[in-house]
Design a protein around this motif. Structure first.
Motif, PDB file in Angstrom:
ATOM      1  N   ALA A 143      -0.884   7.077  -3.813  1.00  0.00           N
ATOM      2  CA  ALA A 143      -1.005   8.067  -4.882  1.00  0.00           C
ATOM      3  C   ALA A 143      -0.380   9.404  -4.492  1.00  0.00           C
ATOM      4  O   ALA A 143      -0.115  10.235  -5.367  1.00  0.00           O
ATOM      5  CB  ALA A 143      -2.486   8.252  -5.224  1.00  0.00           C
ATOM      6  N   SER A 144      -0.151   9.630  -3.221  1.00  0.00           N
ATOM      7  CA  SER A 144       0.411  10.911  -2.789  1.00  0.00           C
ATOM      8  C   SER A 144       0.877  10.794  -1.349  1.00  0.00           C
ATOM      9  O   SER A 144       0.625   9.783  -0.691  1.00  0.00           O
ATOM     10  CB  SER A 144      -0.644  12.011  -2.894  1.00  0.00           C
ATOM     11  OG  SER A 144      -1.556  11.879  -1.819  1.00  0.00           O
ATOM     12  N   LYS A 200       0.832  -1.207   0.000  1.00  0.00           N
ATOM     13  CA  LYS A 200       0.000   0.000   0.000  1.00  0.00           C
ATOM     14  C   LYS A 200       0.870   1.263   0.000  1.00  0.00           C
ATOM     15  O   LYS A 200       0.530   2.253  -0.641  1.00  0.00           O
ATOM     16  CB  LYS A 200      -0.933   0.019   1.220  1.00  0.00           C
ATOM     17  CG  LYS A 200      -2.018  -1.022   1.168  1.00  0.00           C
ATOM     18  CD  LYS A 200      -2.985  -0.718   0.032  1.00  0.00           C
ATOM     19  CE  LYS A 200      -4.033  -1.780  -0.150  1.00  0.00           C
ATOM     20  NZ  LYS A 200      -4.749  -1.639  -1.432  1.00  0.00           N
ATOM     21  N   GLU A 225       0.548   8.797   4.335  1.00  0.00           N
ATOM     22  CA  GLU A 225       0.307   9.148   5.732  1.00  0.00           C
ATOM     23  C   GLU A 225      -0.781   8.248   6.335  1.00  0.00           C
ATOM     24  O   GLU A 225      -0.648   7.776   7.462  1.00  0.00           O
ATOM     25  CB  GLU A 225      -0.164  10.599   5.729  1.00  0.00           C
ATOM     26  CG  GLU A 225      -0.220  11.290   7.052  1.00  0.00           C
ATOM     27  CD  GLU A 225      -0.536  12.773   6.804  1.00  0.00           C
ATOM     28  OE1 GLU A 225       0.357  13.518   6.345  1.00  0.00           O
ATOM     29  OE2 GLU A 225      -1.695  13.173   7.040  1.00  0.00           O
ATOM     30  N   LEU A 226      -1.833   8.000   5.550  1.00  0.00           N
ATOM     31  CA  LEU A 226      -2.901   7.110   6.033  1.00  0.00           C
ATOM     32  C   LEU A 226      -2.365   5.703   6.274  1.00  0.00           C
ATOM     33  O   LEU A 226      -2.653   5.077   7.295  1.00  0.00           O
ATOM     34  CB  LEU A 226      -4.044   7.040   5.012  1.00  0.00           C
ATOM     35  CG  LEU A 226      -5.090   8.151   5.014  1.00  0.00           C
ATOM     36  CD1 LEU A 226      -6.131   7.912   3.923  1.00  0.00           C
ATOM     37  CD2 LEU A 226      -5.795   8.228   6.371  1.00  0.00           C
ATOM     38  N   GLN A 258      -0.293  12.212   1.194  1.00  0.00           N
ATOM     39  CA  GLN A 258      -1.402  12.094   2.147  1.00  0.00           C
ATOM     40  C   GLN A 258      -1.863  10.637   2.286  1.00  0.00           C
ATOM     41  O   GLN A 258      -2.239  10.189   3.364  1.00  0.00           O
ATOM     42  CB  GLN A 258      -2.603  12.947   1.711  1.00  0.00           C
ATOM     43  CG  GLN A 258      -2.344  14.444   1.704  1.00  0.00           C
ATOM     44  CD  GLN A 258      -2.013  14.952   0.305  1.00  0.00           C
ATOM     45  OE1 GLN A 258      -1.475  14.214  -0.519  1.00  0.00           O
ATOM     46  NE2 GLN A 258      -2.292  16.219   0.048  1.00  0.00           N
ATOM     47  N   MET A 259      -1.846   9.908   1.164  1.00  0.00           N
ATOM     48  CA  MET A 259      -2.243   8.506   1.202  1.00  0.00           C
ATOM     49  C   MET A 259      -1.207   7.705   1.999  1.00  0.00           C
ATOM     50  O   MET A 259      -1.562   6.830   2.794  1.00  0.00           O
ATOM     51  CB  MET A 259      -2.346   7.972  -0.224  1.00  0.00           C
ATOM     52  CG  MET A 259      -2.923   6.571  -0.324  1.00  0.00           C
ATOM     53  SD  MET A 259      -4.687   6.536   0.054  1.00  0.00           S
ATOM     54  CE  MET A 259      -4.919   4.781   0.379  1.00  0.00           C
TER      55      MET A 259
END
Lengths: 369, 369
Positions: free
Chosen positions: B45-46, B40, B51-52, B48-49
């Protein structure tokens, strides 16, 4: 308590392939959802479980355009799918259960009072709890039960998909699209959260959020799932993407306009909630980016204020208009719809599917609710 | 930000079948989770993703007994599964991702500050948001991002399961158990919510909630899933149920005792939260049912008070002891563990599985955290 989903409780029928009636697709979707929930009712372990099932049925029957199931079946036809086998309808309908989770949790996160002109689910559950006079805090019960019911809808969307009766090859082809859809919408929602509060002029970030939370989630991936079920290859998938992303962005841009300039009697949502929340929409980002010092002061001081009154909301609307942000968004919607229609002119889809997608693109650009 | 799950970052290895080391199962589970999240991360994709993904990894690496994956693999061995194929380990580990959703949402619903001796996820996210000084309300951001991250964990648990590399027959056999597990835990949580607030003496309702939210969810269904993956028939499944329900109930009863009488340094949870919440546990229901008028006044006036102080909590504890509720719960735990051990004496499981299940039953009865 039992209320059939949709205005008419039809049984599953096959579609007339030459016509591709969207309203018929909606009826089939609703019938499939009803059938799934009927089974859950019949096997409910107790009256409390039955209550959960029927609450979810009530939420689903309170309206909605069934846009994701519709797109999924359009993808099926676009990729050459014949008739509308029950397993494909069920798989398409399962997307609506996933969407129920997204909406229920979204309303909890936004602390919204109304959806589709009715109480949001967490408010309804709080109200019901209060009337029964059980122990505990009704508001909190409503929020917590809505979080749980959203989780249940998510788990059941998966169950509905994998018990739809699809062939192993269909499941294999569609699952990666379904996985992508679920991750992408969560990611889009997260971007939305990160941007919420004070307005910024970052149009690129706002567009990225709208692409993930709407264009990919609502249009592209449902089309891909339907096409995958029909055994499509990459050419069809790419053509669907070329259509889907502009239409989906137009859809979200229209939603942003309706959230600020729409008639709440038609949208079913409370007036000015988006402004009170400080949602970082493309519309707002454009206004911030184009504002002069005085206009910027209005936006910075008012957008995101939870106690915004009608006059203040009007002041924000004035800035959205006078900066030209509103008309730029209107142009963006028009150009995106035109681009999508251009894709359809060249796309290798059967005519009924092309016609349906054309109608959907048109409705994205002109809808009022 | 990247921190491997578990204290040692081992690669997947096959288990020594003669030993059935539970700690080895935990390591394999953690390695499988790390591997899934690595993928993952790579495809994010960025930032922020990313970070999740890393926030979820951080949550998973902050502790936990991996009891559901352990039970799943015990079910696999109990039904005669040989070695520990990677797909089976991945399927078992996917239950931990589902559980991450349950815990994250549970902490939001309970508005808890701490879990496993650390900030709960929604508090951590709020804190991080506050330090960055972005727009918006940090508390609300934390809650909303935690709801989303829980949803993502739920969707990913499903993705991890169906991308584990199981055979179609294995998937077919295990999915009904997985579906049942997901519905049952939501239902149990809903029963829990309905009972939260003021204490009642309905021991039957409290037992039903504990059966669904813990016994079936934590023990029975994970065992069934593992057994289904090994191709078990109904005889094995029934024997697993006969073991699972008493052990699972003992587990929850012990949890209820720890929530009130436990050492928060060991449990990692704040002191007296259960009493402040007014959780309707079997312990509390027994106390209400056995209380005299004066004892009942103490319970009715204090249990469920959000501002309960230490002295008031002690007054409740006194009633839980003096009514005999505490010692009845202790006896219930002992008798349930004895019943489960009796099942193992007669069960048709291979010895290493029986021995592991025996150890797990024992730990349910004596654990301190």
């Amino acid at each position: 308590m039992r209320a059939a989903i949709g205005t008419e409780n039809r049984t599953l029928t096959t579609l007339d392939h030459s016509a591709l009636e969207l309203s018929e697709i909606r009826h089939m979707t609703d019938a499939a959802l009803d059938e799934f929930l009927d089974r859950k009712s019949l096997t409910a372990a107790s009256h409390q479980m039955l209550e959960l099932v029927e609450t979810l049925r009530g939420f689903l029957s309170s309206g909605g355009k069934r846009i994701r199931p519709v797109m999924c079946l359009c993808g099926w036809y676009a990729a050459g799918g014949k008739e509308t086998p029950r397993p494909v309808v069920k798989a398409a309908a399962s997307l609506e259960l996933f969407h129920a989770c997204a909406l229920i949790h979204d309303d909890v996160m936004d602390n919204s009072d109304a959806r589709r002109g009715r109480l949001t689910l967490h408010r309804l559950l709080a109200e019901r709890h209060r009337r029964r006079d059980p122990p505990g805090n009704a508001e909190r019960f409503g929020t917590n039960a809505a979080i749980l019911l959203g989780d249940l809808a998510l788990a059941w969307s998966d169950e509905m998909f994998h018990t739809a009766g699809l062939s192993p090859a269909q499941v294999q082809a569609a699952l990666p699209m379904l996985d992508a859809m679920r991750s992408e919408v969560m990611f889009g929602q997260y971007l939305d959260l990160l941007g919420t509060g004070r307005p910024t002029g970052d149009v690129g970030e706002a567009l990225m959020a709208s692409r993930f939370k709407t264009a990919k989630y609502t249009v592209e991936r449902p089309l891909h799932i339907g096409a995958a079920l029909a055994g499509s290859g990459p050419a069809i998938r790419d053509a669907l993407t070329a259509y889907a992303l502009p239409v989906g962005e137009a859809f979200q841009l229209r939603d942003d306009l309706l959230g600020v300039f729409g008639d709440s009697r038609q949208t079913g949502k409370p007036v000015d909630d988006d402004l009170r929340e400080g949602k970082c929409t493309v519309l707002m980002a454009l206004a911030v980016a184009r504002a002069d010092a005085a206009q910027l002061r209005v936006l910075r001081s008012l957008v995101g204020c939870s106690d915004l009154d009608a006059e203040e909301a009007d002041a924000i609307r004035d800035v959205l208009v006078s900066t030209g942000a509103r008309s730029v968004v209107d142009q963006m919607i028009t150009s995106r719809c035109r681009r999508a229609l251009g894709v359809l002119d060249r796309a290798p889809f059967p005519l009924p599917a092309t016609n349906a997608l054309r109608r959907l693109a048109h409705s994205a650009s002109v809808r009022t609710s």
